[in-house]
Design a protein around this motif. Structure first.
Motif, PDB file in Angstrom:
ATOM      1  N   HIS A 143       0.831  -1.210   0.000  1.00  0.00           N
ATOM      2  CA  HIS A 143       0.000   0.000   0.000  1.00  0.00           C
ATOM      3  C   HIS A 143       0.859   1.251   0.000  1.00  0.00           C
ATOM      4  CE1 HIS A 143       0.244   1.109   4.370  1.00  0.00           C
ATOM      5  NE2 HIS A 143       0.437  -0.187   4.537  1.00  0.00           N
ATOM      6  N   ASP A 145       6.190   2.720   6.032  1.00  0.00           N
ATOM      7  CA  ASP A 145       5.011   1.837   6.026  1.00  0.00           C
ATOM      8  C   ASP A 145       4.027   2.477   5.052  1.00  0.00           C
ATOM      9  OD1 ASP A 145       2.672   0.471   6.430  1.00  0.00           O
ATOM     10  OD2 ASP A 145       2.423   1.030   8.517  1.00  0.00           O
ATOM     11  N   ASP A 146       3.899   2.063   3.849  1.00  0.00           N
ATOM     12  CA  ASP A 146       4.411   0.805   3.364  1.00  0.00           C
ATOM     13  C   ASP A 146       5.184   1.031   2.072  1.00  0.00           C
ATOM     14  OD1 ASP A 146       4.690  -2.014   3.189  1.00  0.00           O
ATOM     15  OD2 ASP A 146       2.887  -2.170   1.988  1.00  0.00           O
ATOM     16  N   GLU A 149      -5.183   1.476   2.832  1.00  0.00           N
ATOM     17  CA  GLU A 149      -4.932   0.363   3.755  1.00  0.00           C
ATOM     18  C   GLU A 149      -4.968   0.831   5.203  1.00  0.00           C
ATOM     19  OE1 GLU A 149      -3.020  -2.488   6.360  1.00  0.00           O
ATOM     20  OE2 GLU A 149      -2.348  -0.446   5.999  1.00  0.00           O
ATOM     21  N   GLU A 150      -4.462   2.033   5.437  1.00  0.00           N
ATOM     22  CA  GLU A 150      -4.336   2.500   6.823  1.00  0.00           C
ATOM     23  C   GLU A 150      -5.684   2.745   7.506  1.00  0.00           C
ATOM     24  OE1 GLU A 150      -1.879   2.186   8.478  1.00  0.00           O
ATOM     25  OE2 GLU A 150      -0.111   2.297   7.216  1.00  0.00           O
ATOM     26  N   ASP A 185       3.708  -5.981   3.266  1.00  0.00           N
ATOM     27  CA  ASP A 185       3.486  -4.885   4.210  1.00  0.00           C
ATOM     28  C   ASP A 185       4.519  -4.997   5.321  1.00  0.00           C
ATOM     29  OD1 ASP A 185       2.433  -2.667   5.422  1.00  0.00           O
ATOM     30  OD2 ASP A 185       0.376  -3.419   5.498  1.00  0.00           O
TER      31      ASP A 185
END
Ligand code: MN
Ligand code: MN
Length: 471
Positions: free
Chosen positions: A113, A274-275, A304-305, A347
């Protein structure tokens, strides 16, 4: 088996039967260390250029186009070796390299991501209070709010005006640019604040970005002159009015630049690893692979977060529908392609931190400089909120890594019941694909300045590459 009176029997047996976990620098060649260092020069440049998901898509498309990738056209017929990309709303990206066997035996998917925790603007962000002009933010992703005060911030994103025209903003990154910041109380007056739990000491509504303190000069000293001056400058520079904030994707990110950490320069410190550490590893693998046997699909996803929700996140159909197009083009049913497909969900994982050893279970943690970190499952409590890779699939992946000298390790995200987290793995597993999490261990994850190891970053790139090219 060693002889009965052999005094080295223990050593020999241990080598045969026990897991041998050691720091990568005791097993990896000097050449590989040098390659890792060189690889991370490009990585740092990518991090510098890609501070939001939009910027990451732009940077990735530029790298992909330079390597021969062309925009995907569902009407076209593709041959083995063809390279295409699909840009989903400038916020997520799919790259594909067509394989000699196409997708009849499934596709190989690498998914990372490119969104990161940050401070977004509210729809009506601009206000003034006691001769300060400030912007109200709404944080995105899991942050420790206190970490985002008193650091230099940069403004990134796109404003779409009412007439449909757009302007991109990136301010606070170049030498000479103004920067922004969020104030915090001086320790002398913070008695009450310091007695609060960390999670309460800084409230979300206090994450207001200081953006101006000089008014429009007006002898009548009218209202809003400080706010008005900021709006005047934004209008002169970007041609926007206050109402245009309602149709904007503007984020404040840390204004730090990626750099080496430590006297030995073994680590990279930067915002957004990240990421984007895994995203860059994947991207470079997609760019570098030779024509694979099975069609390779690289996904750089948004959202994604916050749980992968939304049409640019992986809890949507965009990946499924793309693979359906690939299947249709070969006269196959997408469900048959997916059932045979495999995925590395790339990830980051939490690197063991000796300063907070209590949060980890040392025997089942991943460590900096020990290679790409595998997680059979993520989630929280009793393995909830996660998919889990099968024993068979993990066996296949470790065999692949060992055969190709990819340094790897496996762990969990901290102690049981200490918290937890998830990745995109479960959404891809939900498509009936075999998937395992594999990524770079990170120190200070989700902070404005995360730290990863150059060796681990390089090994994650190697992992993606050997998987993409695997039989
Ligand atoms: Mn992540
Ligand atoms: Mn995260």
């Amino acid at each position: 088996m060693a002889k009965k009176n052999d005094k080295t029997e223990g050593k020999k047996l241990a080598k045969e039967l026990l897991v041998d976990r050691k720091n990568g620098f005791f097993s990896v060649s000097d050449t590989k260390v040098k390659k890792a260092d060189a690889f991370c020069e490009g990585y740092k440049e990518f991090l510098e250029n890609a501070k939001t998901e939009r910027e990451a898509v732009t940077a990735a498309v530029k790298i992909a186009e330079a390597a021969g990738f062309k925009p995907y056209d569902a009407e076209k017929t593709y041959q083995a070796g063809d390279r295409v990309y699909l840009n989903n709303r400038c916020k997520s990206l799919i790259l594909t390299v067509f394989g000699t066997e196409g997708c009849k035996d499934g596709v190989h998917i690498e998914a990372a991501h490119i969104d990161c925790p940050r401070l977004d603007l509210k729809p009506h962000p601009l206000f003034e209070d006691n001769d300060f002009a400030q912007l109200k933010t709404h944080y995105y992703g899991g942050i420790k709010k206190y970490q985002w005060t008193t650091i230099p911030l940069a403004m990134h994103g796109r404003i779409c005006r009412k007439d449909g025209t757009t302007v991109d903003i990136r301010l606070g990154e170049n030498p000479g640019d103004p920067m922004f910041t969020i104030s915090d109380l001086l320790p002398h007056l913070a008695g009450e604040q310091s007695a609060k739990p960390l999670s309460k000491a800084i409230e979300g509504e206090k994450l207001n970005v200081l953006v101006g303190s000089r008014p429009v000069r007006d002898e009548n000293e009218g209202d809003h002159l400080f706010k008005l001056n900021v709006m005047r400058l934004l209008n002169e520079q970007y041609g926007v009015t206050e109402e245009d904030f309602v149709s904007a994707d503007i984020a404040f990110t840390p204004a730090y630049h990626p750099c080496d950490i430590g006297f030995d320069r073994a680590l990279v410190g930067a915002y957004g690893q990240d990421d984007r550490s895994c995203a860059y590893a994947e991207l470079m693998a997609a760019v570098k692979i030779k024509t694979p046997k099975h069609t390779n699909v690289t996904v750089l996803a948004d959202r994604e977060e916050i749980g992968s929700l939304g049409n640019t996140g992986l809890d949507s159909n965009f990946l499924h529908d793309f693979i359906e197009d690939l299947a249709d083009a070969e006269g196959l049913k997408v469900r048959h392609v997916l059932a045979k497909s495999q995925c590395l969900s790339a990830d980051v994982t939490a690197a063991f931190d000796p300063n907070y050893a209590d949060a980890y279970e040392a025997n089942n943690s991943t460590y900096l400089n020990c290679g790409v970190g595998m997680c059979k499952y993520t989630g929280a409590r009793g393995k909830s909120g996660t998919s889990e890779a099968t024993a068979e699939f993990v066996s296949k992946i470790r065999r692949l890594f060992d055969a190709n000298e990819v340094l790897w390790q496996i762990g969990e995200l901290g102690k049981i019941d200490g918290g937890g987290g998830g990745t995109v793995a479960m959404y891809i597993a939900g498509l009936n694909v075999d998937v395992v999490d594999v990524g770079v261990p990170v120190l200070s994850m989700h902070s404005p300045f995360e730290v990863v190891s150059k060796l681990d970053e390089y090994m994650t790139y190697q992992a993606m590459k050997v998987f993409a090219e695997a039989e």
